[in-house]
Scaffold this active site. Structure first.
Site: not given
Ligand code: ZN
Length: 132
Positions: A41-43, A52, A54, A87, A90
């Site tokens: 994940n990269i915020e 996310c 995945e 989520c 995803c």
């Molecule tokens: Zn997700």
């Protein structure tokens, strides 16, 4: 192979950029030729621009020229208990870009694993077939 895939996904947590949530997700996609593509994940400070782990792994596989039929299995990991699951967004992406029977291993860093499939994660999912 499941163990290697999960181990690779746990390693991918180190690639996460999660300064806001501190919740690092690592993912790994196994392909027919044996290659494993990592994702994390990269915020972003503008949260909607975050991605996310995945989805980064699946998109990464596609960006390297792989297609739906090349995907064999996916592992998604986070260091938490209970085990985290994808989520809704995803799940939709997995539903469209992976074969429905694809095994999905949800795991934490303590050895707990839940095995499911893309189809089980999104029953009655929406796809291009729904628009016919
Ligand atoms: Zn997700």
């Amino acid at each position: 192979m499941n163990e290697l895939l999960i181990k690779t996904a746990i390693e991918a947590q180190k690639l996460a950029k999660a300064p806001y949530s501190k919740f690092k997700v690592g993912a790994a996609v196994l392909l027919k030729d044996g290659k494993i593509i990592k994702g994390a994940n990269i915020e972003n400070a503008a949260f909607g621009a975050s991605m996310c782990g995945e989805r980064n792994a699946i998109f990464g596989a596609y960006c390297q020229g792989y297609k739906k039929s090349d995907i064999v299995a996916i592992a998604i990991t986070a260091n938490c208990d209970p085990i985290a699951s994808p989520c809704g967004t995803c799940r939709q992406v997995l539903f469209e870009l992976c074969p429905l029977k694809t095994p999905v291993y949800l795991a934490n860093n303590k050895g707990k694993v839940i095995e499911t499939t893309v189809k089980e994660l999104l029953p009655l999912g929406f796809s291009s077939e729904s628009m016919k």
